[in-house]
Design a protein around this motif. Structure first.
Motif, PDB file in Angstrom:
ATOM      1  N   TYR A   9     -18.435 -23.643  -7.761  1.00  0.00           N
ATOM      2  CA  TYR A   9     -17.842 -23.278  -6.564  1.00  0.00           C
ATOM      3  C   TYR A   9     -16.409 -23.962  -6.512  1.00  0.00           C
ATOM      4  N   THR A  20     -24.765 -20.296  -7.753  1.00  0.00           N
ATOM      5  CA  THR A  20     -23.726 -19.088  -7.443  1.00  0.00           C
ATOM      6  C   THR A  20     -23.827 -17.940  -8.418  1.00  0.00           C
ATOM      7  N   GLN A  23     -16.735 -18.729  -5.900  1.00  0.00           N
ATOM      8  CA  GLN A  23     -17.283 -19.063  -4.395  1.00  0.00           C
ATOM      9  C   GLN A  23     -16.884 -20.556  -3.984  1.00  0.00           C
ATOM     10  N   CYS A  63     -22.224 -23.123  -3.151  1.00  0.00           N
ATOM     11  CA  CYS A  63     -23.340 -22.856  -3.869  1.00  0.00           C
ATOM     12  C   CYS A  63     -24.441 -22.503  -2.722  1.00  0.00           C
TER      13      CYS A  63
END
Length: 554
Positions: free
Chosen positions: A59, A74, A79, A82
């Motif tokens: 992330y 993820t 992202q 998570c």
């Protein structure tokens, strides 16, 4: 955008050209902080002057892509956070990229009374993964100091099982002894009956019958006890004991400190009755035995019919086997009694023996010398003490059993009276020794006395006397050979026609012979042809004996 691309190209060219020998001489002051000047469009992130996207399993952090921690994942790029696993599942490593990485897991717990876990406590492992528990010293699982098992939220607890016997393990014979099985565990033991809490002695099971007492209870947190009571222990009870307990459906026994030793202090005393005759020496021995030399002080005491005896006692003071000896010498009639021995161990207890009876066999009153008047009856009595006496008489007429006239028994001592009746005694038949013979338990005791039969009075061995006037005559009185003692005759008097005669009288006491020399010549007897009498009479009032004295001419 063009400036960004240009600067990027220049930076790249500068790095690559070094490898071709091209030296770019930039003034340090003119160095460019590319990262601080790089601006990346979302969701890209500037890393080392470059804009990059964070891959699945990471992330976006403040300055770099960060791996998703365990328990999250993820499955797409770039992202900002998570996704956590759910439903009691977890990933097994960082950087998980798919929800399928979330699997059922077990968090390694901390087992009670353990010294460590592998993997470390708190670590997530896949369900079914084996973990190892390391127990503290003297604690065990299934008899082992380690336990490998599938991970679970309720791991097996380490447990300690110990056996104790009283406070010291030393007891006097006859005592009631408690065997205590102590269980320390984080699990729940089941100690409600003998099948769940049991003992062995020297490896063999102890029968749980015969009214043995049993109890189980909790004494403190994680501590449980079950107690077995042994009633009236003997020397055969001594030995090494161990206990086993059922804990969470498994049986645990003590290890390292597995056993407790029961030491039984015993007192040996032969209580068989002792029967013997007066004057002998007998010894009573009491033996105390201990398994090992004790620091406890051991003392002996003796009692006779409940009264302390101090005389004649000698006791050992060293060794695991010690004797105390009571000597009765010479055995007296007063020694007939019941004897008991005591052994006292300081701080442990007192051992008391059973009673031992000593019986002296004897004749209560010696058979005396007796005298009897001829023609009368006499009774000889023999009174004896013992346990099972037989009495016979040895007499001048031979052996005679006599007659038992009375018998009684008190506290095991028998008093027996036997009488020998002699009727119409005569000197020739009955004079002699009479012996009472008593036999009891192979021991013989006797008592003897003499019987003398006599005629009650006296007699002259002379017939009528014919004497010549002027001559001397001797009148003699002989007492019976076995008559009464001489004192009876000391006052014998001689009489002539009722007149006492005093001169010429002689006494021979030892011969029991009494005589008078009587002179006819002196005129005491008149010249006459008729007989005259000399009378002899004793002061005891016996009938007078007349002797006729005849006078003849010369």
């Amino acid at each position: 955008m063009r400036i960004y691309i240009l600067l990027t190209l220049l930076g790249t060219l500068a790095k690559e050209s070094t490898s071709f020998g091209i030296n770019w001489d930039f003034d340090e002051a003119s160095d460019v902080d590319y990262e601080s000047t790089v601006e990346c469009a979302s969701p890209l992130i500037a890393v080392d002057g470059l804009c990059k996207e964070c891959s699945a399993g990471t992330y976006i952090g403040t300055s770099d892509c960060i791996d998703c921690p365990i328990g999250t994942y993820t499955d797409t790029v770039s992202q900002t956070s998570c996704t956590a696993c759910g439903g009691g599942t977890s990933t097994m490593s960082i950087g998980s990229t798919a929800s399928s990485d979330c699997i059922a897991v077990c968090t390694v717990p901390t087992a009670t009374f353990s010294s460590g876990m592998y993997p470390l406590a708190g670590t997530n492992v896949a369900t079914g993964t084996t973990i190892t528990t390391f127990c503290q010293n003297e604690y065990y699982i299934d008899g082992q100091s380690t336990k490998t098992e599938a991970c679970s939220t309720t791991p097996t607890s380490c447990s300690k099982v110990t056996t104790t016997i009283g406070q010291s393990g030393y007891f006097t014979a006859g005592s009631n002894v408690q065997l205590t099985c102590t269980v320390v565990t984080g699990d729940t033991p089941t100690l409600n009956d003998h099948s769940k809490c049991s003992w062995t002695k020297e490896g063999s099971s102890i029968a749980n019958s015969g009214g043995a007492s049993f109890s189980a209870h909790t004494t403190a947190a994680n501590t449980y006890e079950c107690v077995q009571t042994l009633s009236g222990v003997t020397s055969s009870s001594a030995g090494i004991y161990a206990c086993s307990a059922v804990i969470a459906s498994r049986t645990e026994s003590a290890i390292c400190i597995p056993t407790a030793t029961l030491n039984v202090l015993t007192l040996t005393y032969d209580t068989a009755q002792v029967v013997d005759i007066l004057g002998v020496s007998i010894q009573l021995t009491c033996t105390a035995t201990m398994p090992t030399p004790l620091s406890a002080i051991l003392t002996f005491e003796w009692e006779r019919d409940g009264t302390l005896v101090t005389s004649g006692v000698v006791s050992d003071t060293y060794g695991t086997t010690r004797d105390s000896v009571l000597t009765l010498s010479p055995l007296a009639s007063t020694d007939t009694a019941k004897y008991k021995c005591f052994a006292t161990y300081s701080n442990i207890g007192v051992l008391e023996s059973s009673e031992k009876q000593v019986v002296a066999v004897y004749i209560a009153t010696p058979i005396p010398n007796r005298q009897a008047v001829a023609g009368t009856s006499i009774t000889l009595t023999c009174i004896t003490y013992g346990t099972a006496q037989t009495i016979t008489w040895t007499t001048p007429q031979g052996s005679n059993g006599g007659s038992q006239t009375s018998s009684s028994t008190t506290d095991g001592v028998k008093t027996l009276t036997n009488e020998l009746v002699l009727a119409n005694v005569e000197s020739a038949t009955h004079d002699g020794a009479y012996t009472c013979v008593v036999v009891n338990a192979g021991k013989t005791v006797t008592s003897s006395g003499n019987l003398n039969v006599y005629v009650d009075g006296w007699r002259s061995t002379q017939s009528d006397i014919v004497g010549v006037v002027g001559s001397d005559i001797v009148l003699t009185l002989n007492a019976d050979t076995y008559g009464p003692d001489a004192t009876k005759f000391k006052s014998i008097a001689w009489y002539h026609d009722g007149n006492g005669i005093h001169s010429g009288v002689e006494y021979k006491i030892t011969a029991i012979e009494y005589k008078i020399t009587y002179s006819i010549w002196n005129g005491m007897i008149a010249k006459s042809t008729s007989p005259q009498f000399v009378s002899i009479k004793g002061s005891n009032g016996a009938e007078q004996l007349n002797i006729c004295v005849m006078q003849t001419s010369m």
